[in-house]
Design an enzyme around this catalytic site. Structure first.
Site, mmCIF file in Angstrom:
data_model
loop_
_atom_site.group_PDB
_atom_site.id
_atom_site.type_symbol
_atom_site.label_atom_id
_atom_site.label_comp_id
_atom_site.label_asym_id
_atom_site.label_seq_id
_atom_site.Cartn_x
_atom_site.Cartn_y
_atom_site.Cartn_z
ATOM 1 C CD GLU A 1 146.697 47.553 30.445
ATOM 2 O OE1 GLU A 1 146.090 46.962 31.358
ATOM 3 O OE2 GLU A 1 147.417 48.551 30.658
ATOM 4 C CG HIS B 1 143.664 50.147 34.496
ATOM 5 N ND1 HIS B 1 143.632 50.049 33.129
ATOM 6 C CD2 HIS B 1 144.855 49.630 34.860
ATOM 7 C CE1 HIS B 1 144.747 49.498 32.691
ATOM 8 N NE2 HIS B 1 145.512 49.235 33.725
ATOM 9 C CD GLU C 1 147.589 49.838 38.198
ATOM 10 O OE1 GLU C 1 148.639 49.597 37.565
ATOM 11 O OE2 GLU C 1 146.532 49.192 38.046
ATOM 12 C CG HIS C 2 148.648 52.867 33.899
ATOM 13 N ND1 HIS C 2 149.356 52.518 32.770
ATOM 14 C CD2 HIS C 2 147.904 51.772 34.216
ATOM 15 C CE1 HIS C 2 149.053 51.283 32.419
ATOM 16 N NE2 HIS C 2 148.167 50.815 33.282
#
Length: 479
Positions: free
Chosen positions: A168, A88, A91-92
């Protein structure tokens, strides 16, 4: 990254949502040569570039718009312990630049073309997309191919973005008692399967994550043979293929790492967990291990996976279904809400979950008994043809409406490519689900809901901190 947060049910996918209607998320391709699943030239076709990258194209000429997606068959399940969340985080980082595109410039360029973009991560896959005017397809293909092949960023950029991801996690998981319980439930249900780890990562792992961890994950998994470009919309297939060869075809091929089997051992007794967290209401979730649908040429397990999907729809597939009627309505109501979900397929093991929020004055034990009773009734009494017909009619209608969206067409193609399903998976799956009988539903209700396959989680509410202020979205978050 709209749908890469940890799911609110133990195995309901990402990021992307499926519940009982998962069948409608499945249209894909697997042939090495161009193949159409129907005679019409407007249907999906698949090609393989010389470097091993897949290309899937589905023309839809109703509007001058195109969806361009890049799918990677890699997600949080491909991480190793100690680096949870790295899929994840990476991905950023794909938005943080290449030698020719500075950090943050990618999305600005897509917006300048009149489009929108985002990305997502799940247990099974990672995806990136742009929705743009048809005439701008070449521009986004060039941009996406560049960052797929040449992603780079300084350590300081990684450290800043890691703080965004940590915030997040705080907002979506740590501030959400049900999400926290589901995270703990996954870690309890699964022993060997990497599904036990949260997609967003454990906070301790995020704290220790290094730039080299993300770079190593990128080098290991972001290879052409592990990727598929999906294009749907107002396009010519031959022209898309030419553009794909031009922008993606020159990316050097590299060997795809061997994936080690991580088979979940057989469960031999009920598991129970009590989870304490500040919350206004209690909750109970029952998670049963069930078979996964792997192939249209499969055997009894595949048939049972389909019947379990129908069972979930009978319980919770429409307004006023069995769980709602029995648990949330009438003088004997025990719950404020109740739901059911079956994980039809995925790269890892699947669960059938039942969950409910106790009504005021009712206990989690009463709710658990009520949920079990509804499945037991179907195991002994079966379901009516009227119930089956209602569910199947809604499925067909949902499929028609869903495919009105070019975005959904592309997303279904990509998600099914991840599972290795054929081009005509959408049509074949609907037909298989429509053929499920009442007797099959009754049989799986009797077969898969014993205690040896069950994990029960109870959320025990703790006092709320009334002085605590709600969090605001972290700067730089793309969700």
């Amino acid at each position: 990254m709209k749908h890469n947060a940890p799911t609110l049910r133990p195995r309901n996918l990402i990021l992307l949502g499926a519940a009982c209607l998962v069948w409608a998320t499945l249209t894909s391709a697997s042939a090495l040569a161009p193949t159409a699943f129907e005679s019409s030239s407007s249907q999906a076709q698949q090609f393989t570039l010389a470097n091993g990258m897949s290309l899937i194209v589905r023309p839809d000429w109703r509007a001058p718009t195109v969806v361009h997606m890049l799918w990677l068959r890699v997600g949080s399940m491909d991480e190793v312990d100690g680096t949870s969340g790295v899929a994840h985080v990476l991905e950023h980082m794909l938005f943080k630049g290449t030698p020719s595109v500075p950090a943050g410039e990618f999305s600005r360029r897509v917006a300048a073309l009149g489009g929108r973009d985002n990305a997502f991560t799940s247990h099974d896959y990672t995806g990136y997309y742009q929705q743009i005017p048809a005439a701008k397809l070449a521009d986004v293909m060039q941009l996406e191919a560049d960052r797929f092949a040449h992603n780079q960023w300084p350590d300081e950029e990684f450290k800043k973005e890691l703080e965004v991801v940590k915030e997040e996690r705080r907002m979506r998981t740590e501030d959400n008692p049900r999400a926290l319980m589901d995270e703990a439930l996954n870690a309890t249900v699964f022993v060997a399967s990497p599904y036990r780890r949260p997609i967003v990562g454990w906070m301790s792992d995020l704290e220790a994550l290094k730039p080299e961890d993300a770079r190593a994950f990128y080098q290991r998994w972001y290879v052409p043979a592990n990727a598929a470009v999906v294009v749907a919309g107002d396009v010519d297939v031959a022209e898309v293929r030419r553009l794909a060869e031009k922008y993606y075809g020159g990316i050097p091929s590299r060997a795809l790492p061997e994936r080690k089997p991580r088979v979940e051992p057989e469960q031999t007794g009920i598991k129970r967990m009590a989870f304490k967290a500040p919350a206004e209401q209690a909750m109970v979730t029952l998670a049963y291990k069930v078979p996964s649908f792997q192939s249209f040429e499969g055997g009894p397990d595949e048939a049972d996976a389909l019947a379990l999907t129908v069972l979930s729809a009978v319980l919770d597939g429409y307004s006023g279904a069995r769980l709602a009627r029995a648990l949330t309505q009438g003088p004997n109501r025990v719950a404020d809400s109740a739901g059911s979900d079956n994980g039809l397929w995925g790269r890892g093991p699947q669960l059938f979950t039942l969950s409910a929020v106790p009504a005021q004055g009712k206990t989690t034990e009463q709710v658990e008994a009520a949920l079990r009773e509804q499945v037991a009734r179907i195991a002994t009494e079966g379901v009516s043809e009227a119930e089956l017909n209602r569910v199947k009619t809604q499925w067909v209608a949902s499929a028609v409406y869903k495919l009105d969206s070019v975005f959904n067409q592309a997303r279904e193609l990509g998600a099914s490519w991840v599972q290795g399903q054929p081009l005509n998976a959408h049509e074949r799956l609907i037909e298989r689900l429509r053929s499920v009988t009442a007797e099959q539903v009754k049989a799986v209700a009797a077969k898969y809901f014993g205690d040896d396959q069950l994990t029960v989680a109870r959320l025990l509410p703790q006092p709320l901190n009334k002085e605590r202020k709600p969090r605001t979205a972290a700067a730089g978050a793309r969700h």
